[in-house]
Design a protein around this motif. Structure first.
Motif, PDB file in Angstrom:
ATOM      1  N   GLU A 118      45.535  23.229  44.819  1.00  0.00           N
ATOM      2  CA  GLU A 118      44.807  22.318  45.712  1.00  0.00           C
ATOM      3  C   GLU A 118      43.491  22.893  46.204  1.00  0.00           C
ATOM      4  N   ASP A 119      43.387  24.222  46.279  1.00  0.00           N
ATOM      5  CA  ASP A 119      42.148  24.822  46.796  1.00  0.00           C
ATOM      6  C   ASP A 119      41.053  24.920  45.731  1.00  0.00           C
ATOM      7  N   VAL A 120      41.342  24.512  44.504  1.00  0.00           N
ATOM      8  CA  VAL A 120      40.344  24.528  43.437  1.00  0.00           C
ATOM      9  C   VAL A 120      39.543  23.228  43.506  1.00  0.00           C
ATOM     10  N   GLU A 121      38.234  23.369  43.660  1.00  0.00           N
ATOM     11  CA  GLU A 121      37.368  22.184  43.716  1.00  0.00           C
ATOM     12  C   GLU A 121      37.246  21.572  42.327  1.00  0.00           C
TER      13      GLU A 121
ATOM     14  N   ARG B 143      35.682  26.513  40.902  1.00  0.00           N
ATOM     15  CA  ARG B 143      35.153  25.155  40.980  1.00  0.00           C
ATOM     16  C   ARG B 143      35.050  24.628  39.552  1.00  0.00           C
TER      17      ARG B 143
ATOM     18  N   THR C 135      36.268  31.381  44.993  1.00  0.00           N
ATOM     19  CA  THR C 135      36.930  30.104  44.812  1.00  0.00           C
ATOM     20  C   THR C 135      36.476  29.479  43.503  1.00  0.00           C
TER      21      THR C 135
END
Length: 194
Positions: free
Chosen positions: A31-34, A4, A2
Motif C-alpha cells: 500500500e505504501d508504493v505509489e 514509485r 519509497t
C-alpha cells in the motif's frame, strides 16, 4: 527510498487484456508504493523529431511530453504495459521510448544518470500460445534498460485476444501475484559477458 511505479499504458483499447493483467499485478504491490497510471492514447505524444544534431533541446514545461518526462523521472519503476502488436511494442510505446532519445539531450535533466539503477518492467498480452513470439518486445525493453543502465524485471506475459480473455489465463494470473516482488537484475545487452 519509497518506490514509485509509473504504469505507461500503450494499448489503443482501454481496459484491454494487457491492462487487466497489469492491474492484477499492481494489486499485489504494498500500500505504501505509489502508483501513477498514464494512458498514452489519452495523453498522445506528437511524432518524435530527432534533433540531436540539429538543435538545442529545451525541457518541456507543459503538455503530454512534460507530463511523461516528469512522471518518468519521478518513477523508481517504469512499467511498459503494451499489447503485442506485430511482435513488438505498440506504436504509442515506441513513440514514448523514442522520446527518451530526446530527453537524453535535454539540459538540466540528466536523464540517463537519473534513470540508472531504476527498474524497467513489461506487461503484455498476446494471442499466440507460443510465448517466444514476444521475444522482439522483450528484447526492445531489455536492451533499452541495458542502454540506460537500468534494472530489468522482465515481462509478464498473458494470453488473450478478445476483451477479458486474459482473466482465463490461470498461469499468467498466478505469475502476476509475485511479478513485482522479484529481484530485478541490472540489465545487460546479449553480447555482454561476465
Amino acid at each position: 527510498m519509497t518506490r514509485r511505479f509509473l504504469f505507461v499504458l500503450g494499448s489503443s483499447r482501454s481496459d484491454g487484456n494487457t491492462e487487466l493483467l497489469a492491474r492484477r499485478a499492481a494489486e499485489q504491490l504494498p500500500e505504501d508504493v505509489e502508483q501513477q497510471w498514464i494512458d498514452l492514447a489519452a495523453h498522445p505524444l506528437p511524432d518524435f523529431e530527432d534533433l540531436r544534431h540539429d538543435s538545442d533541446h529545451v525541457r518541456p514545461t507543459r503538455g503530454n511530453v512534460a507530463l511523461l518526462l516528469d512522471a518518468t523521472l519521478a518513477a523508481t519503476d517504469v512499467v511498459i504495459v503494451s499489447p503485442l502488436y506485430w511482435y513488438s511494442v505498440s506504436a504509442h510505446v515506441k513513440r514514448y521510448l523514442d522520446y527518451w532519445s530526446g530527453w537524453l539531450r535535454t539540459p538540466d535533466v540528466d536523464f540517463k544518470a537519473t534513470m540508472a539503477g531504476h527498474t524497467l518492467w513489461g506487461v503484455t498480452a498476446l494471442a499466440h500460445e507460443e510465448q517466444e513470439v514476444a521475444d522482439p518486445l522483450v528484447g526492445t525493453l531489455s536492451n533499452s534498460a541495458a542502454y540506460m543502465k537500468m534494472r530489468f524485471g522482465g515481462v509478464l506475459l498473458g494470453n488473450g485476444s478478445k476483451p477479458g480473455d486474459v482473466l482465463g489465463d490461470a498461469e499468467a494470473l498466478a505469475r502476476a501475484k509475485t511479478f513485482f516482488a522479484q529481484d530485478a537484475p541490472l540489465a545487460r545487452f546479449p553480447y555482454e559477458t561476465d
